[in-house]
Design a protein around this motif. Structure first.
Motif, PDB file in Angstrom:
ATOM      1  N   GLU A 151      16.651  68.151   2.473  1.00  0.00           N
ATOM      2  CA  GLU A 151      16.496  68.848   3.748  1.00  0.00           C
ATOM      3  C   GLU A 151      17.017  70.282   3.611  1.00  0.00           C
ATOM      4  OE1 GLU A 151      16.976  66.287   7.034  1.00  0.00           O
ATOM      5  OE2 GLU A 151      17.599  67.896   8.370  1.00  0.00           O
ATOM      6  N   GLU A 155      17.027  71.984   0.803  1.00  0.00           N
ATOM      7  CA  GLU A 155      16.024  72.693   0.017  1.00  0.00           C
ATOM      8  C   GLU A 155      14.835  73.104   0.897  1.00  0.00           C
ATOM      9  OE1 GLU A 155      15.683  69.984  -3.599  1.00  0.00           O
ATOM     10  OE2 GLU A 155      14.668  71.808  -4.308  1.00  0.00           O
ATOM     11  N   LEU A 156      14.463  72.233   1.798  1.00  0.00           N
ATOM     12  CA  LEU A 156      13.290  72.500   2.643  1.00  0.00           C
ATOM     13  C   LEU A 156      13.541  73.587   3.677  1.00  0.00           C
ATOM     14  CD1 LEU A 156      11.671  68.998   3.315  1.00  0.00           C
ATOM     15  CD2 LEU A 156      10.466  71.073   2.587  1.00  0.00           C
ATOM     16  N   PHE A 163      11.952  76.921   3.828  1.00  0.00           N
ATOM     17  CA  PHE A 163      10.492  76.980   3.994  1.00  0.00           C
ATOM     18  C   PHE A 163      10.047  76.542   5.391  1.00  0.00           C
ATOM     19  CE2 PHE A 163      11.238  75.756  -0.559  1.00  0.00           C
ATOM     20  CZ  PHE A 163      10.910  76.987  -1.124  1.00  0.00           C
ATOM     21  N   ALA A 200       7.442  79.466   9.032  1.00  0.00           N
ATOM     22  CA  ALA A 200       6.332  79.995   8.234  1.00  0.00           C
ATOM     23  C   ALA A 200       6.065  81.475   8.497  1.00  0.00           C
ATOM     24  CB  ALA A 200       5.062  79.205   8.505  1.00  0.00           C
ATOM     25  N   GLN A 201       6.230  81.882   9.747  1.00  0.00           N
ATOM     26  CA  GLN A 201       5.783  83.240  10.059  1.00  0.00           C
ATOM     27  C   GLN A 201       6.168  83.655  11.462  1.00  0.00           C
ATOM     28  OE1 GLN A 201       1.369  81.551  11.022  1.00  0.00           O
ATOM     29  NE2 GLN A 201       1.511  83.764  10.859  1.00  0.00           N
ATOM     30  N   ARG A 225       6.437  80.549  14.094  1.00  0.00           N
ATOM     31  CA  ARG A 225       5.699  79.315  13.845  1.00  0.00           C
ATOM     32  C   ARG A 225       6.347  78.559  12.691  1.00  0.00           C
ATOM     33  NH1 ARG A 225      -0.384  77.606  12.231  1.00  0.00           N
ATOM     34  NH2 ARG A 225      -0.236  75.540  13.202  1.00  0.00           N
ATOM     35  N   ALA A 226       6.602  77.274  12.924  1.00  0.00           N
ATOM     36  CA  ALA A 226       7.171  76.416  11.887  1.00  0.00           C
ATOM     37  C   ALA A 226       6.102  76.084  10.849  1.00  0.00           C
ATOM     38  CB  ALA A 226       7.711  75.137  12.513  1.00  0.00           C
ATOM     39  N   SER A 227       6.532  75.574   9.706  1.00  0.00           N
ATOM     40  CA  SER A 227       5.613  75.257   8.609  1.00  0.00           C
ATOM     41  C   SER A 227       4.882  73.939   8.819  1.00  0.00           C
ATOM     42  CB  SER A 227       6.379  75.178   7.291  1.00  0.00           C
ATOM     43  OG  SER A 227       6.853  76.454   6.929  1.00  0.00           O
ATOM     44  N   SER A 228       5.392  73.117   9.710  1.00  0.00           N
ATOM     45  CA  SER A 228       4.769  71.821   9.986  1.00  0.00           C
ATOM     46  C   SER A 228       5.475  71.220  11.204  1.00  0.00           C
ATOM     47  CB  SER A 228       4.957  70.881   8.791  1.00  0.00           C
ATOM     48  OG  SER A 228       6.335  70.597   8.613  1.00  0.00           O
ATOM     49  N   ASN A 255       7.049  68.443  11.192  1.00  0.00           N
ATOM     50  CA  ASN A 255       8.352  67.992  10.712  1.00  0.00           C
ATOM     51  C   ASN A 255       9.340  69.143  10.609  1.00  0.00           C
ATOM     52  OD1 ASN A 255       7.498  65.375  10.454  1.00  0.00           O
ATOM     53  ND2 ASN A 255       7.031  65.537   8.257  1.00  0.00           N
ATOM     54  N   ALA A 256       8.858  70.245  10.113  1.00  0.00           N
ATOM     55  CA  ALA A 256       9.723  71.417   9.953  1.00  0.00           C
ATOM     56  C   ALA A 256      10.244  71.862  11.313  1.00  0.00           C
ATOM     57  CB  ALA A 256       8.959  72.541   9.263  1.00  0.00           C
ATOM     58  N   ARG A 296      13.031  69.608  12.364  1.00  0.00           N
ATOM     59  CA  ARG A 296      14.279  69.900  11.626  1.00  0.00           C
ATOM     60  C   ARG A 296      14.983  71.126  12.193  1.00  0.00           C
ATOM     61  NH1 ARG A 296      11.101  68.124   6.983  1.00  0.00           N
ATOM     62  NH2 ARG A 296      10.391  70.261   6.651  1.00  0.00           N
ATOM     63  N   TRP A 340       4.832  74.795  16.918  1.00  0.00           N
ATOM     64  CA  TRP A 340       3.864  74.366  15.902  1.00  0.00           C
ATOM     65  C   TRP A 340       2.427  74.488  16.408  1.00  0.00           C
ATOM     66  CZ3 TRP A 340       2.328  73.973  11.268  1.00  0.00           C
ATOM     67  CH2 TRP A 340       1.244  73.151  10.924  1.00  0.00           C
ATOM     68  N   SER A 392       9.112  84.695   4.125  1.00  0.00           N
ATOM     69  CA  SER A 392       7.949  84.771   3.230  1.00  0.00           C
ATOM     70  C   SER A 392       8.207  85.856   2.199  1.00  0.00           C
ATOM     71  CB  SER A 392       6.705  85.111   4.053  1.00  0.00           C
ATOM     72  OG  SER A 392       6.678  86.500   4.329  1.00  0.00           O
TER      73      SER A 392
END
Lengths: 327, 327, 327, 327
Positions: free
Chosen positions: C2, C4-5, C8, C11-12, C75-78, C80-81, C84, C123, C199
């Motif tokens: 988690e 490590e993630l 990421f 996202a933007q 905006r989150a990467s997913s 799940n992201a 988190r 998201w 990014s």
């Protein structure tokens, strides 16, 4: 001294008239994509200018059943210079006579080139006067840079197709004092192309051999060029043209002749328009020896780098006559 | 007709000589950073040129204890034109007499401006001949574009500091046929600056008021300009100069006067060098009315957009005399 | 994992809301001069986007009595992201709770930074769908490049004024996984500025010290940036802005930090807008060590070349509070 | 979570090795014309880098009797990420095993693609350390911008010819976490080309159908790309290449795929090198749907504007095998 003065007697390309069978589309192209200003309409003609063209108009678009060249208009360096040129045009037999003028200018003397391209030379011009809200803080600029399209800055030159480059070139040099700047010469001595100017520009006019003409010159237009001065604007315009369905015939590319970074586009009426993306080089040397490209250097003369020119570039002109091809 | 011809008698700026107390550093700057070619050395002078300068040299760098202007050299439009100009220079009292020549050119007629700037006018020039391996496939280019530094293309203009802009301007117009293109005029009628040219360029020479001169003109140099033609090269050069510790005095910026996109740099010897990043605008109108900027439009005249000019721009020139400031 | 993630998980930058007291003028500026597209209006808000922004909007302009920042949306990467990040925001106490959404996006989790800048993370987004006549042949481009103004390509980053750069920076790193890319650090260890990204861009967000804030963060906006990618467009826009009476606060210039070739403009509502004229540099090194500029390198960090920044750059933000200046 | 992490496990293209039969000429090309720095030589290899490449080298030039690809090296996002990727490479059978390292990096895990392109993935890298006189005041730049040639800024991507685009693409997605960004798909479902990336760049790697391969992949190189970021540099380089007798295969032109403004050059050893003249577009959308170009959109995908691609572009790769053409 009259001989010495001759080379300075024509000052510049004043305006060009083109024909189009689809005036609305042609005018849309120049206004919306090239950012030109519509100045006035009269009869079947629309008068347009670029934002750094100083006179009433630099482009006259006239409705006709076929595209092509209406006429090319040169401004003399002075009233005296105009008289001197008219005298020589009368003497050589090219002269047709005076007209009272047109929207945007006074009396003009009409003449015809050996290849039947219609031209005129004049002194009296009207300067463009913009409304107060369009005045630029840049006092040398006659109007704000438009915020529509990718606006061209000024008219640059005209390129005419010729049944005999040499004869047409000589006419401009003898009657109007043009200087030869570059030319492409075949092994037999015939010229394939000649670039002529009255100013440090490499050309205000070029003649290119018309492979499809008969003996009698057909007065065809190869292209009319407008000037950006900045390479990025060719990229910007390419993007815009592609997105608006306008055919880019060639470029961006850089010519060997004239060092032009440029592109060629077919406007909706069918005429080829060149966009000039840098300043090319300027000739200040008063003793300039014309650059001569031999037959085996044609490719190098045409393309310094970038896209090869398609076959259409060497054959297509307006009107799109179907005359027999020479040789 | 002689009066008509006068405005065409000077063709171009041929070369400029500058003085430097540190010739090695100055020559390094022009060769390694501006990509100029060293043509020849003789005595305390090094002769250089840009890759599209056609003659033997466009810049002569001469060692002296102080930086400043050596002389400005103009090329006449013909042998006859040279004679006509010499006659007027002799008549006005500005003329100093003939010299046999220098490396790269033949006989030249020397004269001095009201402000003691040394100038010459000439006809005979040597053309630069490069070795075969440096020949460019671009036949209008006298040498390949160098792959060192951010190479300038040609000499452009010179800007001189003047104790009396009006008097110096009149001299150039009367004796040499220069045309006034733009000027900044104070409410009392005195000119702060005047931009003059013999070609469609807005200026080959500008005079700017020297706030530090005494009554007697000091012959100071404000700047010498070289031409790129492309805006990106100003960015490239800025990067290179910053990384090599050369002071950028101002810019990139765009002037209102002359529409120059440019920057100013102090070369290691102390002289101000301008780099010109686009073509500015060109004047083809033979009846051009000088653009007049009033006292309350000075800011707009100086900066169309970009960096404000630092105080040094208005006071510093070479030599860096410590004369009392006027007013 | 988690941990490590986390880096990421965001996202933007999705969009930014700004306030303006003069919505018509502000919208005119973004539409007519920056070439943005108006997507929708609702209540006191107008939704706009650049032609390469993919979602419903990247800019929301809302009428208010004072200019300033509405909120920043990430905006989150997913899905799940997003979960988190919300968990961490709740844990740190920054979280405010979920909203159902707004025009153009679904549920968003709102939070507030230590300095009271409003933000959200989400998201679900709506993609912009243009009408058929606006479809570009460039399939990666959601809409044709507009032919109005000098059109910006996409939203780039936001710069916020901060009473405590370090504390605000830590919050974004801890709760949202931002990475520190560059910072300017005073001799006493306090940060004057910090540039953070999720990014390879050097920053989607920067914090700059707000010299005028009290202890309590005031949530002020320093600037919002849009991206061109091409230097020429800064020149084009400068020309257009000068001619339309819009104040250029600084530039074009090149920062040392982020290598941004850029300019700063005050839009009619009072907010500072940055235009980014190249791509800056991109960080692909996963082990990037933040670039640290010391106090004595501030000038070098701020200006690599070009115009010095005026005093206003360091003091003015929106709203334009008149709080006492620190020190 | 391991699945979520996979897409972030490869961080970037670290370096590429190419073969050349004429190492002196190839190294001259990269150093003198593209302005790259020679870092070290060992055995038959020369190690080079661009001025904004951060590691020891981004290009290894190795002497061999034929041009072609040596290997492609990827840097993982972390030590853990490297382990995860190695595990998957071992599982899929692509893995070949560890090597101790090379000049400039430590242990690397080698693998081979379905088409026999050699690759490696690594974590330990040496950072380039320049001498003090080459340090740039731009702290994010590892070395001053060279003043030789038209210097490229960084390595960008590699394009490989493939006997089966789909199979090779799947391998990179499955074993290394690459994301598909754009692809061209035939009516029968086969892919002609696929553009893949691990970052917001549209591609660090592309596969293009190799019309000349047999069933067994030949591991050919289509091209290796370096990045300028500024369109003018393509023009500058074109000028320089033309003057130095280096073949420009195509461009400057703009692709539909990736929006790359670019050109293609054959270096003296025979390998095709692409120069990338702007930033293309960047993908920040975490839910990006691959852009799909159908068979009837190939032309539009290949050329957005500019020069058509010559036949050689679709057939020539290195080594220049004379295998039978499919179909």
């Amino acid at each position: 001294m009259e001989q010495e003065l001759k080379q300075f007697d024509v000052a510049q390309l004043a305006h060009v008239e083109i024909y189009t069978p689809v005036p609305e589309e042609t005018v849309w192209f120049f206004k919306e994509l090239l950012g030109m200003t519509e100045v006035e309409r009269e009869g079947r003609s629309v008068y347009l200018r670029s934002y750094e063209d100083h006179y009433h108009h630099s482009l006259k678009v006239t409705e006709r059943n076929e595209p092509g060249l209406g006429h090319v208009s040169w401004r003399a360096s002075s009233k005296n210079a105009l008289e001197r040129r008219v005298k020589d045009l009368e003497k050589s037999g090219a002269g047709k006579g005076w007209i009272d003028g047109d929207l945007g200018h006074g009396a003009a003397y009409q003449f015809v080139t050996p290849d039947n391209h219609n031209m005129e030379i004049l002194w009296d011009v009207d300067y463009y006067q913009c409304s107060d809200d369009k005045k630029s803080p840049l006092k040398s600029r006659p109007e704000k840079r438009p915020i529509t399209g990718i606006p061209v800055r000024r008219i640059d030159h005209v390129n005419l197709m010729s049944s005999n480059v040499n004869r047409n070139k000589e006419h401009l040099m003898n009657d109007l004092g043009f200087k030869l700047r570059e030319h492409v010469v075949k092994n037999d001595g015939d010229e394939i192309g000649a670039w002529l100017s009255v100013s440090p520009l490499v050309h205000e006019l070029a003649y290119m051999e018309d492979a499809t003409t008969s003996e009698q010159g057909l007065g065809r237009l190869h292209h009319l060029a407008f000037w950006y001065g900045f390479p990025q604007h060719l990229h910007d315009l390419s993007d815009v043209l592609t997105e608006h369905g306008i055919e880019i015939e060639a470029g961006p590319l850089k010519h060997g002749v004239s060092q032009a970074l440029c592109m060629y586009v077919i406007e909706p009426g069918g005429n080829r328009i060149e966009l000039f993306g840098d300043s090319g080089y300027l000739i200040f040397d008063p003793d300039w020896q014309p650059v001569k490209w031999n037959e085996d250097e044609v490719e190098q003369a045409i393309i310094h780098y970038g896209a090869p020119l398609p076959d259409s570039y060497f054959k297509y002109g307006t009107p799109n006559v179907k005359a027999p091809v020479k040789n």
